[in-house]
Design an enzyme around this catalytic site. Structure first.
Site, PDB file in Angstrom:
ATOM      1  N   GLU A   1      -0.360 -11.134  -0.584  1.00  0.00           N
ATOM      2  CA  GLU A   1       1.025 -10.851  -1.010  1.00  0.00           C
ATOM      3  C   GLU A   1       1.981 -11.897  -0.430  1.00  0.00           C
ATOM      4  OE1 GLU A   1       0.849  -6.691   0.311  1.00  0.00           O
ATOM      5  OE2 GLU A   1       1.017  -6.106  -1.803  1.00  0.00           O
ATOM      6  N   GLU A  17      -7.408  -2.962  -0.486  1.00  0.00           N
ATOM      7  CA  GLU A  17      -6.669  -1.711  -0.330  1.00  0.00           C
ATOM      8  C   GLU A  17      -7.462  -0.511  -0.846  1.00  0.00           C
ATOM      9  OE1 GLU A  17      -5.359  -4.594  -1.068  1.00  0.00           O
ATOM     10  OE2 GLU A  17      -3.348  -4.799  -0.224  1.00  0.00           O
TER      11      GLU A  17
END
Ligand code: 1HE
Length: 254
Positions: free
Chosen positions: A113, A133
């Site tokens: 990110e 994740e």
């Protein structure tokens, strides 16, 4: 070296600044204290800096969210934390300075990110990209749904998250997660070269390339084309553009 920072190192090199995540023993995992130092840097970059290199100390760029800080947060705390990351990565993307990422090893979760909030990405061949994740029982919270999906598409991102697949450097390069692929240990050097090149552009052009393209991408075609004309007017009507065009025509400088 600017010594108000503890978890990042910041070094001035002419008109570029080199910012390195500096927690190699934790694979540069992003604790709150670390991300606040990144915010601090982008809030007040050193005077005269025209481009930034963002990299990591050690074998890995960044192992993502510091999982040790996230064992027991309420839903409300998680929303606020995620919005805090959004705020800070927005400052990386839209703070006004071009940012070149130097990537090696893990570029995982929040690390991906962070990398995708930069404008140019150089990866060495040890780099791998992942969104673990799903495996950790969580969801992305630092902007991947927009920035990673914007690069590789929601379909590929969904597959990456469901299966825990990692893309190795070559595939990441092919997909646009990196723009340059270099030999092991060469990413920082190449990123600095690119940052110096970019720093030599007209500041107004750099500013509008950063601000306008991402916004135009979110507009209708008609609004995007009009915004493009405004950006073109702001650059072309500047004294610097006139000088640079004349220099080209005089063959004195390209
Ligand atoms: C960490 C973290 C971390 C390492 N948080 N401490 N991110 C992940 O799920 C990635 C987790 N990390 C890894 O998969 C591996 O560490 C690496 C592939 C990056 C590197 O492997 P390796 O073998 O070199 O290192 P290691 O032995 O796994 O880790 C070394 C130390 O770093 C160890 O601590 P130590 O005290 O036992 O030495 C690890 O615990 C620590 N460490 N990664 C905390 N991430 C806003 S939403 C964003 C959501 C996410 O980012 S999810 C992805 C989280």
């Amino acid at each position: 070296m600017i010594d108000r920072f503890k978890l990042i190192s910041v070094e001035r090199d002419g008109d570029i600044a080199v910012v390195l995540l500096n927690r190699p023993d934790k694979r540069n995992a992003v604790s709150d204290a670390l991300i606040w130092e990144i915010e601090d840097f982008f809030d007040s970059p050193p005077e005269g800096v025209k481009a930034v290199v963002l990299g990591g100390v050690g074998k890995h760029f960044c192992a993502g969210l510091d999982l040790s800080e996230h064992k027991s947060r309420s839903a409300h705390e998680v929303v606020k934390h995620s919005r805090m990351w959004h705020r800070i990565f927005d400052k990386v993307e839209f703070g006004g300075l071009p940012v070149v990422a130097a990537l090696q090893g893990a570029v995982i979760g929040g690390g991906l990110e962070m990398a995708t909030s930069t404008h140019v990405r150089v990866a060495d061949t040890t780099t791998f990209f992942g969104l673990p994740e799903g495996r950790r029982g969580i969801f992305t919270g630092g902007g991947a749904s927009v920035r990673v999906a914007g690069i590789i598409g929601a379909g590929r991102m969904r597959e990456m998250m469901l299966t825990g697949r990692q893309y190795q450097a070559e595939d990441g390069y092919r997909l646009g997660l990196a723009h340059y692929l270099v030999e092991p240990g060469q990413a920082l050097q190449k990123a600095k070269e690119l940052a110096r090149e970019i720093a030599g552009n007209a500041e107004m052009s750099n500013y509008l390339i950063i601000q306008a393209l991402a916004r135009i991408d979110n507009m209708s075609s008609a609004d995007g084309l009009f915004t493009e004309s405004l950006a073109a007017a702001l650059t072309l009507a500047s004294g610097e553009a006139a000088e640079r065009m004349q220099a080209f025509l005089n063959r004195s400088k390209t």
